[in-house]
Design a protein around this motif. Structure first.
Motif, PDB file in Angstrom:
ATOM      1  N   LEU A   1       1.010  -1.270   0.024  1.00  0.00           N
ATOM      2  CA  LEU A   1       0.055   0.165   0.036  1.00  0.00           C
ATOM      3  C   LEU A   1       0.870   1.436   0.144  1.00  0.00           C
ATOM      4  N   GLN A   2       0.640   1.998  -0.870  1.00  0.00           N
ATOM      5  CA  GLN A   2       1.661   3.378  -0.901  1.00  0.00           C
ATOM      6  C   GLN A   2       0.457   4.570  -1.043  1.00  0.00           C
ATOM      7  N   ALA A   3       0.801   5.168   0.183  1.00  0.00           N
ATOM      8  CA  ALA A   3      -0.042   6.618   0.221  1.00  0.00           C
ATOM      9  C   ALA A   3       0.861   7.850  -0.614  1.00  0.00           C
ATOM     10  N   SER A   4      -0.082   8.542  -1.112  1.00  0.00           N
ATOM     11  CA  SER A   4       0.588   9.680  -1.538  1.00  0.00           C
ATOM     12  C   SER A   4      -0.114  10.875  -1.819  1.00  0.00           C
ATOM     13  N   GLY A   5       0.244  11.973  -2.114  1.00  0.00           N
ATOM     14  CA  GLY A   5      -0.597  13.360  -2.159  1.00  0.00           C
ATOM     15  C   GLY A   5      -0.552  14.359  -1.151  1.00  0.00           C
ATOM     16  N   GLY A   6       0.224  13.936  -0.087  1.00  0.00           N
ATOM     17  CA  GLY A   6       0.612  15.219   1.034  1.00  0.00           C
ATOM     18  C   GLY A   6       1.075  16.257   0.511  1.00  0.00           C
ATOM     19  N   GLY A   7       1.232  17.292   1.337  1.00  0.00           N
ATOM     20  CA  GLY A   7       1.739  18.430   0.981  1.00  0.00           C
ATOM     21  C   GLY A   7       1.664  19.426   2.006  1.00  0.00           C
ATOM     22  N   LEU A   8       1.956  20.809   1.542  1.00  0.00           N
ATOM     23  CA  LEU A   8       1.785  21.848   2.431  1.00  0.00           C
ATOM     24  C   LEU A   8       0.611  22.699   1.734  1.00  0.00           C
ATOM     25  N   VAL A   9      -0.448  22.916   2.798  1.00  0.00           N
ATOM     26  CA  VAL A   9      -1.368  23.841   2.233  1.00  0.00           C
ATOM     27  C   VAL A   9      -1.981  24.749   3.124  1.00  0.00           C
ATOM     28  N   GLN A  10      -2.467  25.846   2.847  1.00  0.00           N
ATOM     29  CA  GLN A  10      -2.925  27.055   3.900  1.00  0.00           C
ATOM     30  C   GLN A  10      -4.207  26.744   4.264  1.00  0.00           C
TER      31      GLN A  10
ATOM     32  N   THR B   1       0.791  18.930   5.919  1.00  0.00           N
ATOM     33  CA  THR B   1       1.049  20.123   6.798  1.00  0.00           C
ATOM     34  C   THR B   1      -0.050  21.230   6.470  1.00  0.00           C
ATOM     35  N   VAL B   2      -0.802  21.593   7.580  1.00  0.00           N
ATOM     36  CA  VAL B   2      -1.611  22.773   7.072  1.00  0.00           C
ATOM     37  C   VAL B   2      -1.206  24.179   7.937  1.00  0.00           C
ATOM     38  N   SER B   3      -0.911  25.174   7.214  1.00  0.00           N
ATOM     39  CA  SER B   3      -0.596  26.482   7.882  1.00  0.00           C
ATOM     40  C   SER B   3      -1.657  27.309   8.210  1.00  0.00           C
ATOM     41  N   SER B   4      -1.657  28.081   9.314  1.00  0.00           N
ATOM     42  CA  SER B   4      -2.581  28.857   9.713  1.00  0.00           C
ATOM     43  C   SER B   4      -2.463  30.514   9.006  1.00  0.00           C
TER      44      SER B   4
END
Length: 122
Positions: A2-11, A119-122
């Motif tokens: 199983l390979q998870a992908s699609g994460g990243g930094l978003v506001q 990662t979700v930035s404020s």
């Protein structure tokens, strides 16, 4: 397998779509779930979907914002995450199991993928 992908930094308020791709076996008959683990916190259940795709299950904190879906032909499960909040920041893992009694119980799953960082930035 199983390979998870699609994460990243978003506001905050933004969206991401995670993918969980299976390989080496067909996961179309498996229950697939997403869990997440934030730094310094325990792993927690996020969402689950049966092999048929009906009656997905969500943690209270993501209901109405996250949508889990699957494409058995592609051996892939997706997690669409909208209206993201800083508290959604975590490493997200997908897991597969055949004999799931309670989706939120991590020990019931047979296969786990490597996580993808959101990662979700404020």
């Amino acid at each position: 397998q199983l390979q998870a992908s699609g994460g990243g930094l978003v506001q905050a308020g933004g969206s991401l779509r995670l993918s969980c791709a299976g390989s080496g076996r067909t996961f179309s008959s498996y229950y697939i779930s997403w869990f997440r683990q934030a730094p310094g916190k325990e792993r927690e259940f996020v969402a689950a979907i049966m092999w048929s795709g009906v009656r997905p299950d969500y943690a209270e904190g993501v209901k109405g914002r996250f949508t889990i879906s699957r494409d058995n032909a592609k051996n892939t499960v997706y997690l669409q995450m909208n209206s993201l909040k800083p508290e959604d920041t975590a490493v997200y893992h997908c897991a597969a199991g055949k004999n799931i009694v309670r989706a939120s119980r991590a020990h019931e799953y047979d296969y786990w993928g490597q996580g993808t960082l959101v990662t979700v930035s404020s």
